[in-house]
Design an enzyme around this catalytic site. Structure first.
Site, PDB file in Angstrom:
ATOM      1  CB  SER A 281       1.981   1.288  -4.919  1.00  0.00           C
ATOM      2  OG  SER A 281       2.112   1.841  -3.625  1.00  0.00           O
ATOM      3  CG  ASP A 282      -3.995  -0.089  -1.956  1.00  0.00           C
ATOM      4  OD1 ASP A 282      -3.874   0.809  -1.109  1.00  0.00           O
ATOM      5  OD2 ASP A 282      -5.036  -0.760  -2.079  1.00  0.00           O
ATOM      6  CG  HIS A 283      -1.345   1.719   3.087  1.00  0.00           C
ATOM      7  ND1 HIS A 283      -2.053   2.745   3.621  1.00  0.00           N
ATOM      8  CD2 HIS A 283      -0.267   1.579   3.866  1.00  0.00           C
ATOM      9  CE1 HIS A 283      -1.461   3.210   4.685  1.00  0.00           C
ATOM     10  NE2 HIS A 283      -0.364   2.511   4.860  1.00  0.00           N
ATOM     11  N   GLY A 284       1.554   0.179   0.979  1.00  0.00           N
ATOM     12  CA  GLY A 284       2.565  -0.824   1.323  1.00  0.00           C
ATOM     13  C   GLY A 284       2.725  -1.941   0.311  1.00  0.00           C
ATOM     14  CB  ALA A 285       1.210  -2.516  -3.003  1.00  0.00           C
TER      15      ALA A 285
END
Ligand code: NOJ
Length: 763
Positions: A281-285
């Protein structure tokens, strides 16, 4: 080109003997090994593997090591030296199953040696140079114990308001796809398991470059045909080239966030494309699924993400918190978790970490005494790649190259800006090691230096913008204002200009202006710098603009004012030297724009390969009732593929070997390219094709091939391109990829607008 290849070999481009390495001796196959390990893992250990954490300077190292030893973390990013990562790997070796950690980082355009930003790399249209930049980056990153990079970023960007335009390779599907492949191969080398190679994880899957209005993190609404035809091919090219990972985008696609998008992650990525690697995932997605409004709470967010096939969660704790409960209640199945763990273990297997967890960490006694040591840099490679990426936009009266005996005044807030020279996402690059334009020019001039300097202006006079740009740089602000008044600075620059033969002005954006979360509504050079340019122009001295920026800017006025304009983007550690090479004629510029320059923000998008329209504007005719803006000249300021040289090239005798093509045949398209000027030089010969009539509307032209060639002064060469049915295929309304019989126009040119044309019929 010869020199470049030699440099490549020197830093280890030669192929490794992969076969001997790919199978760890005690293990039979990846699948058998991973299944066997999976069977021994507890639920907590499995969920631990799905956790990817960012290591910040403030984080309690001891606690992290405890967590790793307990099997609660699968990998980190942002810890980037061997001494930092070794204790973490030691902790993993103390865990029950001794599953190694991997260490990741955003190695986007270099690691310690910073190469030009990706948009600049694309401007070189030089696949060897681009590959070399990726290869050096991998080698340097691996030498610092890194196993994986979140790159290449291959999002097609057609809206330069988007700050991340700088991180991508431009607007064109074909060019970006070619680069995607080159970059993956460069990072991963001839076998991922090599100690010099790192895993590529292509991003941001998918369509991140098409966020609405160029606003970062926004929504994307796009027809399937446009996705398949224009936006998806670069990701696919990276995956087909063997990218081990995929980073999932923060945006939504047609109403469903990518992170929860079953169609995207399962139907397209896994089933249709056969991707077998790691999805991060991307950051905090995962948490953001709540903000998107598709998950009520963290529990539902974790469920949507794991069901979609997000294997690793970047920097949130939802998987750890929620997956056990979701499993217990039967809302997710054991196989959902196992599938994700399998990919994480598989990636670690591919990286060679089960065979040797210290493969890239090495032994403590071999740690570099100083990670920033000069001898760890690849300056010669960076300089050569950087000068290949510069684009000469204007050169009236042959203002450039400059004579080294001229009296030159260098002005502008970017003239002495080593941080900006590196561009954003400068990995482990150290500003003090990057060469500013002032330093580069001073060095080039040596003893004869008649160079004076005046700052002339701040980056911007808007204090709010400065505050925004310095938001995260608590210790050392990046954008530092000269406290003098704007007028005092301008007066000083004008005075210096009056005593000089020529003025060189380094103007544009600070690097933070073209970055994540740096969308702009206004693409002008900031007004503080435009005031300076106006004042310099008024001196009547020849004016050379050296642009530094991470996206196309709207420079119609500056185009009129300047005698020469050199687009240098952000050109990396060796930027100052590379730009000086071009300014003084030690290197003849050969870059071409990988993205169109709009005349104004209102004109966006301006990409060259737009669809045919019923009422097109015809240059030279009245525009009424045609598709255009009545208050602006139609077309881009500088088209895709454009760039000048210190010499001139002519194209003649374009020919097709046949006027018909059958489905299994080939056509040879050729053109004679002549260097008609007085200097040796390189240019990019570009092949475009237009499908004139189809079952659906087709673009007015599409890039299908190109060749960068070097010609000595007066030399000519016949360039050949082969065209076959594959070059004519497109996704129709049923998403069937096929060519349709009929007429095709073939255009060859040195940019996308000035072309010569011939036609043939597909039978
Ligand atoms: C967020 C960015 O969108 C992504 O590109 C990057 O890889 C991660 N942060 C990690 O730094």
């Amino acid at each position: 080109m010869k020199k470049l290849c030699l440099l490549g070999l020197a830093i280890g481009l030669a192929s490794h003997s992969v076969l001997a390495d790919t199978q760890p001796a005690p293990l039979q196959s990846k699948d058998a090994f991973v299944s066997n390990l999976l069977k021994q893992m507890t639920l907590d250990e499995k969920i631990g593997q799905l956790r990817l954490i960012s290591i910040g300077p403030e984080m309690p190292r001891e606690l992290i090591r405890k967590e790793i030893a307990a099997g609660n973390i699968g990998g980190t990013f942002n810890s980037i030296t061997r001494p930092e990562n070794r204790p973490m790997q030691d902790a993993a070796m103390r865990s029950r199953l001794k599953i190694p950690m991997f260490f990741a980082y955003d190695v986007i355009h270099g690691h310690r040696t910073i190469f030009p930003i990706p948009l600049a790399l694309a401007s070189s249209w030089d696949m060897d140079a681009i590959g070399l930049s990726g290869r050096v980056a991998a080698k340097e990153a691996a030498a610092d114990s890194l196993d994986l990079t979140f790159a290449p970023m291959v999002d097609i960007s057609r809206d330069p308001r988007w700050g991340r335009t700088s991180e991508g390779f431009g607007e064109d599907t074909y060019l970006v796809s070619r680069i995607a492949k080159v970059m993956v191969k460069a990072y991963q080398g001839s076998g991922l398991i090599g100690a010099d190679n790192i895993m590529a994880s292509v991003k941001h899957f998918a369509l991140y470059g098409a966020v609405e209005g160029g606003r970062d993190y926004n929504t994307v609404d796009m027809s399937p045909v446009k996705m398949y035809q224009d936006y998806l091919p670069p990701y696919r090219a990276a995956i087909d080239a063997g990218a081990g990972g995929v980073m999932v985008a923060l945006n939504s696609i047609n109403g469903i966030p990518a992170t929860a998008n079953l169609w995207l992650m399962q139907d397209l990525l896994r089933k249709e494309w056969g991707f077998k690697g790691l999805a991060v995932s991307d950051h905090g997605a995962i948490f953001e699924l709540i903000k998107h409004g598709v998950a009520r709470d963290g529990r539902e967010a974790a469920k949507l993400a794991i069901k979609a096939g997000i294997d690793m969660s970047m920097n949130d704790t939802l998987y750890g918190k929620e997956l056990p409960g979701l499993l217990k209640s039967g809302e997710i199945q054991q196989s959902d978790i196992d599938n994700a763990v399998r990919e994480v273990l598989g990636a670690k297997f591919d990286m060679g970490l089960f065979r040797d967890p210290y493969l890239r960490i090495g032994k403590a006694e071999n740690d570099p005494a100083d990670p920033y040591a000069e001898d760890r840099l690849h300056r010669a490679e960076a300089r050569d790649v950087a000068r290949r990426s510069l684009v000469l936009l204007e050169n009236k009266n042959q203002t450039l190259p400059l004579s080294k005996s001229a009296k030159i005044v260098l002005v502008g807030p970017l003239a002495k800006a080593p941080i900006d020279m590196m561009g954003s996402w400068a990995a482990a690059g150290k500003p003090a090691q990057s060469v500013s334009l002032f330093d580069g020019m001073t060095r080039a001039l040596g003893d004869q230096a008649k160079l004076t300097y005046a700052r002339g202006a701040n980056i911007t006079s808007d204090k709010n913008v400065v505050g925004y740009l310095n938001f995260l740089n608590f210790d050392a602000p990046e954008v530092v204002d000269d406290p003098r008044s704007a007028q005092v600075m301008i007066d000083e620059a004008v005075k210096a200009a009056q005593q000089a033969d020529v003025v060189v002005a380094a103007v544009g954006e600070s690097r933070g202006m073209s970055h994540e979360s740096s969308s702009r509504t206004d693409l002008n050079i900031p007004s503080s710098q435009r005031d300076l340019i106006n004042a310099l122009k008024a001196t009547g001295k020849p004016l050379v603009l050296v642009l530094m920026n991470g996206r196309p800017l709207t420079i119609s006025h500056e185009k009129e004012q300047a005698d020469a304009i050199l687009e240098t983007w952000f050109s990396g550690t060796e930027g100052g030297n590379a730009i000086s090479d071009v300014l003084f004629g030690d290197y003849n510029p050969s870059g071409k724009l990988p993205i169109s320059f709009p005349r104004s923000v209102g004109q966006i998008p301006t990409y060259y390969n737009h669809l045919s329209i019923g009422r097109p504007f015809t240059p030279g005719k009245p525009g009424n009732y045609t598709s255009q803006y009545f208050d602006e000249t139609t077309g881009p300021l500088y088209p895709f593929g454009y760039g000048l040289s210190y010499t001139d090239f002519s194209l003649s005798d374009m020919a097709l070997s046949s006027t018909t093509l059958n489905k299994t045949g080939k056509i040879d398209a050729s053109v004679t390219v002549k260097n008609t000027g007085k200097r040796d030089g390189e240019t990019v010969v570009q092949l475009y094709i237009q499908d004139v009539t189809g079952s659906m509307i087709r673009p007015i032209k599409e890039l299908k091939n190109f060749q960068k060639i070097m010609l000595k002064a007066g030399e000519q060469h016949v360039v050949h391109f082969t065209i076959d049915e594959d070059d004519l295929k497109f996704y129709n309304t049923q998403l069937k990829y096929a060519a349709e019989p009929g007429k095709f126009n073939v255009q060859i040119g040195l940019d996308s607008e000035n072309v010569t044309q011939q036609s043939f019929e597909l039978l």
